[in-house]
Design an enzyme around this catalytic site. Sequence first.
Site, PDB file in Angstrom:
ATOM      1  N   LYS A  82       0.823  -1.215   0.000  1.00 43.05           N
ATOM      2  CA  LYS A  82       0.000   0.000   0.000  1.00 43.05           C
ATOM      3  C   LYS A  82       0.855   1.262   0.000  1.00 43.05           C
ATOM      4  CE  LYS A  82      -4.345  -2.017   1.170  1.00 43.05           C
ATOM      5  NZ  LYS A  82      -5.402  -2.313   2.128  1.00 43.05           N
ATOM      6  N   ARG A 125      -3.352 -10.174   4.505  1.00 42.46           N
ATOM      7  CA  ARG A 125      -3.766 -10.232   3.093  1.00 42.46           C
ATOM      8  C   ARG A 125      -2.628  -9.654   2.264  1.00 42.46           C
ATOM      9  NH1 ARG A 125      -5.998  -6.875  -0.606  1.00 42.46           N
ATOM     10  NH2 ARG A 125      -7.563  -7.721  -2.032  1.00 42.46           N
TER      11      ARG A 125
HETATM   12  N1  PMM Z   1      -7.461  -3.964   0.740  1.00 46.47           N
HETATM   13  C1  PMM Z   1      -7.786  -3.979  -0.562  1.00 46.47           C
HETATM   14  C2  PMM Z   1      -8.798  -4.839  -1.039  1.00 46.47           C
HETATM   15  N2  PMM Z   1      -9.460  -5.659  -0.202  1.00 46.47           N
HETATM   16  N3  PMM Z   1      -9.800  -6.493   1.962  1.00 46.47           N
HETATM   17  C3  PMM Z   1      -9.524  -6.479   3.270  1.00 46.47           C
HETATM   18  N4  PMM Z   1     -10.180  -7.291   4.108  1.00 46.47           N
HETATM   19  N5  PMM Z   1      -8.542  -5.668   3.791  1.00 46.47           N
HETATM   20  C4  PMM Z   1      -7.837  -4.805   3.010  1.00 46.47           C
HETATM   21  O1  PMM Z   1      -6.992  -4.067   3.537  1.00 46.47           O
HETATM   22  C5  PMM Z   1      -8.125  -4.782   1.608  1.00 46.47           C
HETATM   23  C6  PMM Z   1      -9.129  -5.660   1.125  1.00 46.47           C
HETATM   24  C7  PMM Z   1      -7.086  -3.067  -1.512  1.00 46.47           C
HETATM   25  O2  PMM Z   1      -5.851  -3.573  -1.880  1.00 46.47           O
HETATM   26  P1  PMM Z   1      -5.553  -4.254  -3.328  1.00 46.47           P
HETATM   27  O3  PMM Z   1      -6.015  -3.259  -4.371  1.00 46.47           O
HETATM   28  O4  PMM Z   1      -4.118  -4.497  -3.326  1.00 46.47           O
HETATM   29  O5  PMM Z   1      -6.364  -5.520  -3.417  1.00 46.47           O
END
Ligand code: PMM
Length: 285
Positions: free
Chosen positions: A223, A263
Amino acid sequence: MTGDLSVDLPGLPGLGRTRVLGVLNVTPDSFSDGGLFAGTEAAVRHGMALAEAGADIVDVGGESTRPGAQRVGEDEQLRRVRPVVTHLAREGIPVSIDTTRGSVARAALDAGARLVNDVSGGSDPLLVELVAESGVAFVLMHTRGTSADMSGRARYGDVVTEVAAELEKRLAAVTERGVRTDQVLVDPGIGFAKNAGHNWRLLAHLDQLRVGGRPLLVGASRKSFLGALLTGSDGQPRAVGDRDDATQALTAILAAEAVWGVRVHAARPAADAVRVVVALRQAGR
Ligand code: PMM
């Protein structure tokens, strides 16, 4: 420290260590891997590679949630995620569905998903109803507003107490609508309506965020607050694809703090970091 590690969730019994959720964005526009896995075949291949590399669960999403991203219609989300969930589930890989829409979550559960990951914190009544009815494990994440307007909502007095209080309210709202507390994982929503300082404060005070005594999932991988930390001599933030070492450092710390899950985009370094923590813990007994 056992933290969240002894907590069983429906369909996902405890492993006694932090779980690795591998990110699989079947989208053309996600901030770190947008476009790489937009086709079904490439997405399935990457999902299997994530599992082989140590992901305990593959988190499949069909809509980018990055700030300012366009909403994706139901039909298009279904077209993106359903075949991927079906295929991975058939291979015996535990799958979670990253969606805010009840209809998409329903199709994914029918296709074999075992966890609903809702970055909106239960904004769609249909999704909450589905989670209540099905009894499936559910990630309740903190955010404010939508991806279109969340950046402007990153204003807090004390971010830790405010995020905890808002998560508690969300938890009460979904349990009032029939979700059992023991289905719920809570997530502070790193980067969602938060600036870099907010993210660091939350990561430094995770203990206060286990609202309702629920286990934590944390998504910090690649991030932008990590990019900003790793600014180069040119003054530019470190590129998205070059933030995995910092992500891995965080994973080790989070695993040592016994969070339920992380994640991440890169599964192997995360799984390795978790194994290191487990070995140290065992040696210290
Ligand atoms: N961040 C993203 C997408 N889904 N779900 C959860 N539970 N927690 C998060 O911090 C989260 C998520 C955005 O990140 P990406 O674009 O790299 O998927």
